[in-house]
Design a protein around this motif. Structure first.
Motif, PDB file in Angstrom:
ATOM      1  N   LEU A 232       0.858  -1.180   0.000  1.00  0.00           N
ATOM      2  CA  LEU A 232       0.000   0.000   0.000  1.00  0.00           C
ATOM      3  C   LEU A 232       0.895   1.231   0.000  1.00  0.00           C
ATOM      4  O   LEU A 232       1.803   1.355   0.824  1.00  0.00           O
ATOM      5  CB  LEU A 232      -0.884  -0.001   1.249  1.00  0.00           C
ATOM      6  CG  LEU A 232      -1.743   1.242   1.479  1.00  0.00           C
ATOM      7  CD1 LEU A 232      -2.788   1.378   0.362  1.00  0.00           C
ATOM      8  CD2 LEU A 232      -2.438   1.185   2.838  1.00  0.00           C
ATOM      9  N   GLN A 233       0.635   2.140  -0.930  1.00  0.00           N
ATOM     10  CA  GLN A 233       1.422   3.354  -1.017  1.00  0.00           C
ATOM     11  C   GLN A 233       0.551   4.581  -0.772  1.00  0.00           C
ATOM     12  O   GLN A 233      -0.594   4.643  -1.207  1.00  0.00           O
ATOM     13  CB  GLN A 233       2.100   3.482  -2.385  1.00  0.00           C
ATOM     14  CG  GLN A 233       3.336   2.624  -2.540  1.00  0.00           C
ATOM     15  CD  GLN A 233       4.181   3.045  -3.730  1.00  0.00           C
ATOM     16  OE1 GLN A 233       3.688   3.618  -4.693  1.00  0.00           O
ATOM     17  NE2 GLN A 233       5.478   2.755  -3.669  1.00  0.00           N
ATOM     18  N   TYR A 234       1.132   5.528  -0.038  1.00  0.00           N
ATOM     19  CA  TYR A 234       0.473   6.801   0.218  1.00  0.00           C
ATOM     20  C   TYR A 234       1.124   7.871  -0.650  1.00  0.00           C
ATOM     21  O   TYR A 234       2.346   7.964  -0.729  1.00  0.00           O
ATOM     22  CB  TYR A 234       0.637   7.210   1.684  1.00  0.00           C
ATOM     23  CG  TYR A 234       0.129   6.201   2.691  1.00  0.00           C
ATOM     24  CD1 TYR A 234      -1.215   6.143   3.014  1.00  0.00           C
ATOM     25  CD2 TYR A 234       1.011   5.321   3.322  1.00  0.00           C
ATOM     26  CE1 TYR A 234      -1.685   5.232   3.948  1.00  0.00           C
ATOM     27  CE2 TYR A 234       0.560   4.410   4.250  1.00  0.00           C
ATOM     28  CZ  TYR A 234      -0.794   4.362   4.563  1.00  0.00           C
ATOM     29  OH  TYR A 234      -1.252   3.453   5.487  1.00  0.00           O
ATOM     30  N   GLU A 235       0.317   8.687  -1.298  1.00  0.00           N
ATOM     31  CA  GLU A 235       0.828   9.859  -1.996  1.00  0.00           C
ATOM     32  C   GLU A 235       0.636  11.054  -1.075  1.00  0.00           C
ATOM     33  O   GLU A 235      -0.463  11.261  -0.539  1.00  0.00           O
ATOM     34  CB  GLU A 235       0.081  10.081  -3.308  1.00  0.00           C
ATOM     35  CG  GLU A 235       0.596  11.285  -4.098  1.00  0.00           C
ATOM     36  CD  GLU A 235      -0.255  11.582  -5.318  1.00  0.00           C
ATOM     37  OE1 GLU A 235       0.259  12.235  -6.242  1.00  0.00           O
ATOM     38  OE2 GLU A 235      -1.433  11.189  -5.332  1.00  0.00           O
ATOM     39  N   LEU A 236       1.675  11.840  -0.879  1.00  0.00           N
ATOM     40  CA  LEU A 236       1.627  12.968   0.039  1.00  0.00           C
ATOM     41  C   LEU A 236       2.064  14.256  -0.647  1.00  0.00           C
ATOM     42  O   LEU A 236       2.853  14.243  -1.597  1.00  0.00           O
ATOM     43  CB  LEU A 236       2.524  12.718   1.255  1.00  0.00           C
ATOM     44  CG  LEU A 236       2.140  11.545   2.154  1.00  0.00           C
ATOM     45  CD1 LEU A 236       2.980  10.328   1.812  1.00  0.00           C
ATOM     46  CD2 LEU A 236       2.311  11.896   3.624  1.00  0.00           C
ATOM     47  N   ALA A 237       1.564  15.366  -0.117  1.00  0.00           N
ATOM     48  CA  ALA A 237       1.950  16.695  -0.598  1.00  0.00           C
ATOM     49  C   ALA A 237       2.430  17.517   0.584  1.00  0.00           C
ATOM     50  O   ALA A 237       1.792  17.558   1.634  1.00  0.00           O
ATOM     51  CB  ALA A 237       0.771  17.393  -1.266  1.00  0.00           C
ATOM     52  N   SER A 238       3.573  18.158   0.403  1.00  0.00           N
ATOM     53  CA  SER A 238       4.089  19.105   1.397  1.00  0.00           C
ATOM     54  C   SER A 238       4.232  20.454   0.708  1.00  0.00           C
ATOM     55  O   SER A 238       3.860  20.616  -0.459  1.00  0.00           O
ATOM     56  CB  SER A 238       5.446  18.640   1.941  1.00  0.00           C
ATOM     57  OG  SER A 238       6.442  18.728   0.931  1.00  0.00           O
ATOM     58  N   GLU A 239       4.766  21.431   1.416  1.00  0.00           N
ATOM     59  CA  GLU A 239       4.975  22.736   0.801  1.00  0.00           C
ATOM     60  C   GLU A 239       6.038  22.680  -0.288  1.00  0.00           C
ATOM     61  O   GLU A 239       6.035  23.503  -1.203  1.00  0.00           O
ATOM     62  CB  GLU A 239       5.391  23.761   1.865  1.00  0.00           C
ATOM     63  CG  GLU A 239       4.275  24.151   2.810  1.00  0.00           C
ATOM     64  CD  GLU A 239       4.688  25.266   3.746  1.00  0.00           C
ATOM     65  OE1 GLU A 239       4.068  26.343   3.700  1.00  0.00           O
ATOM     66  OE2 GLU A 239       5.640  25.035   4.513  1.00  0.00           O
ATOM     67  N   GLN A 240       6.932  21.704  -0.212  1.00  0.00           N
ATOM     68  CA  GLN A 240       8.032  21.646  -1.164  1.00  0.00           C
ATOM     69  C   GLN A 240       7.871  20.558  -2.232  1.00  0.00           C
ATOM     70  O   GLN A 240       8.269  20.756  -3.379  1.00  0.00           O
ATOM     71  CB  GLN A 240       9.366  21.394  -0.435  1.00  0.00           C
ATOM     72  CG  GLN A 240       9.830  22.536   0.450  1.00  0.00           C
ATOM     73  CD  GLN A 240       9.123  22.552   1.809  1.00  0.00           C
ATOM     74  OE1 GLN A 240       8.661  21.508   2.266  1.00  0.00           O
ATOM     75  NE2 GLN A 240       9.047  23.707   2.427  1.00  0.00           N
ATOM     76  N   PHE A 241       7.269  19.423  -1.858  1.00  0.00           N
ATOM     77  CA  PHE A 241       7.317  18.272  -2.754  1.00  0.00           C
ATOM     78  C   PHE A 241       6.034  17.459  -2.724  1.00  0.00           C
ATOM     79  O   PHE A 241       5.245  17.524  -1.774  1.00  0.00           O
ATOM     80  CB  PHE A 241       8.477  17.329  -2.364  1.00  0.00           C
ATOM     81  CG  PHE A 241       9.829  17.962  -2.363  1.00  0.00           C
ATOM     82  CD1 PHE A 241      10.511  18.172  -3.549  1.00  0.00           C
ATOM     83  CD2 PHE A 241      10.422  18.351  -1.178  1.00  0.00           C
ATOM     84  CE1 PHE A 241      11.763  18.752  -3.552  1.00  0.00           C
ATOM     85  CE2 PHE A 241      11.670  18.931  -1.159  1.00  0.00           C
ATOM     86  CZ  PHE A 241      12.353  19.138  -2.359  1.00  0.00           C
TER      87      PHE A 241
END
Length: 330
Positions: A44-53
């Protein structure tokens, strides 16, 4: 892939800020889960968003179960450290939804019992609920139906709209603030898609929604509010009922055994014991309506999309720590 989002763009709230340590502020990074991808039976993979990437995390055995909308702390190399406590949780579906629009048509599909059940579900998830009654333009008794809904809770926000009319949707503007995460719940035909499309098409200065990540599960609307739209939320039609709910209608279940026909739908058939009891004022008509909602909801394929077992959505209330969000007003 570089990101142009701020934490506020992604839905950051004071409630989460309170959970950060000095190390988090000085050395670590904050990211929000945009989507979950099951690549195999075990991965299982999570896609994440931060301020940079934008980046992905593969679920490991020592990680907690996480949902779309959760906030995660990672180190400088994007290695998982911990998941922040959620402000709201729709079990096995999504987390950190601020406001849920409970959609219901004012037409023939108007269903007060279903609205009550959506309210219960939203309150258990620790999210705020707003009832949006659609198709006001083709309803002659919209005021009366709105009053019925308002009686469910004296502080409940209830709006009547025409989901195709931009002017009608202006009443929702105060609820679509920048950085607030919203979701929609409602049966098929309640106007969910029409409302979102109208909000998008009437945006100012040609703005269009910005997808957070590749899946489009999280979208930033032109107002700055974040629409969380997962398959689970779309399919949550409450088609199943649990044993505790149906048990409260034991008297009606007993009574229906006295109907002339074993397949009686209690809708005007001759010899219906339930209708006779209502006519004799020995049985409350609203209780019968609520019972029929539970009994028949999963049989109407034209109106209801099959959902996961309801017990997933009726677990015990979340931990007391989530109550802290109510004291974290901006």
């Amino acid at each position: 892939m570089d990101s142009t989002f701020t934490l506020l763009d992604l839905g950051w709230q004071a409630y989460f800020q309170q959970q950060l340590s000095l190390d988090d502020l000085e050395s670590n990074h904050i990211a929000r889960i945009c989507s979950l991808q099951q690549h195999s039976d075990t991965e299982l993979q999570y896609e994440l968003a931060s301020e940079q990437f934008f980046f992905t995390l593969t679920h490991q055995a020592d990680m907690p179960s996480m949902l779309v909308g959760d906030w995660v702390i990672v180190d400088s190399e994007h290695r998982f450290i911990r998941c922040l406590e959620s402000s709201s949780v729709f079990n096995d579906i999504a987390a950190n939804i601020d406001t849920v629009f409970l959609m219901c048509s004012l037409g023939e599909d108007f269903n007060l019992g279903l609205i009550k059940r959506y309210l219960e579900l939203t309150h258990e998830a620790q999210a705020d609920a707003v009832v949006v009654l659609t198709k006001a333009d083709v309803c002659n008794d919209a005021v009366e139906k709105r009053i019925q809904v308002e009686k469910l809770d004296p502080v409940l926000i209830v709006e009547t709209v025409n989901a195709l009319d931009p002017e009608s949707l202006r009443v929702l503007s105060p609820l679509l603030k920048k950085g607030k995460t919203i979701a929609l719940l409602g049966a098929v035909g309640s106007g969910k898609s029409a409302l979102i499309n109208t909000l998008i098409q009437t945006s100012t200065e040609g703005q269009i929604p910005r997808a957070i990540g590749n899946s489009g599960t999280l979208k930033i609307l032109p107002s700055g509010a974040i629409l969380l739209d997962t398959q689970g939320m779309r399919e949550l039609q409450l088609a199943e009922f649990d044993s505790s709910a149906i048990a409260s209608f034991a008297d009606i279940i007993t009574l229906e055994k006295q109907c002339r026909f074993s397949d009686c739908r209690h809708d005007g058939e001759p010899g219906c014991a339930i209708k006779a009891a209502v006519a004799a004022n020995t049985l409350d008509e609203q209780r019968v309506a609520d019972f029929l909602l539970l009994r028949n909801e999963d049989q109407d394929d034209e109106q209801i999309v099959k959902s996961k077992p309801q017990e997933k959505f009726y677990r015990s209330a979340q931990s007391d720590i989530r109550a802290r969000k109510h004291s974290s007003a901006e």
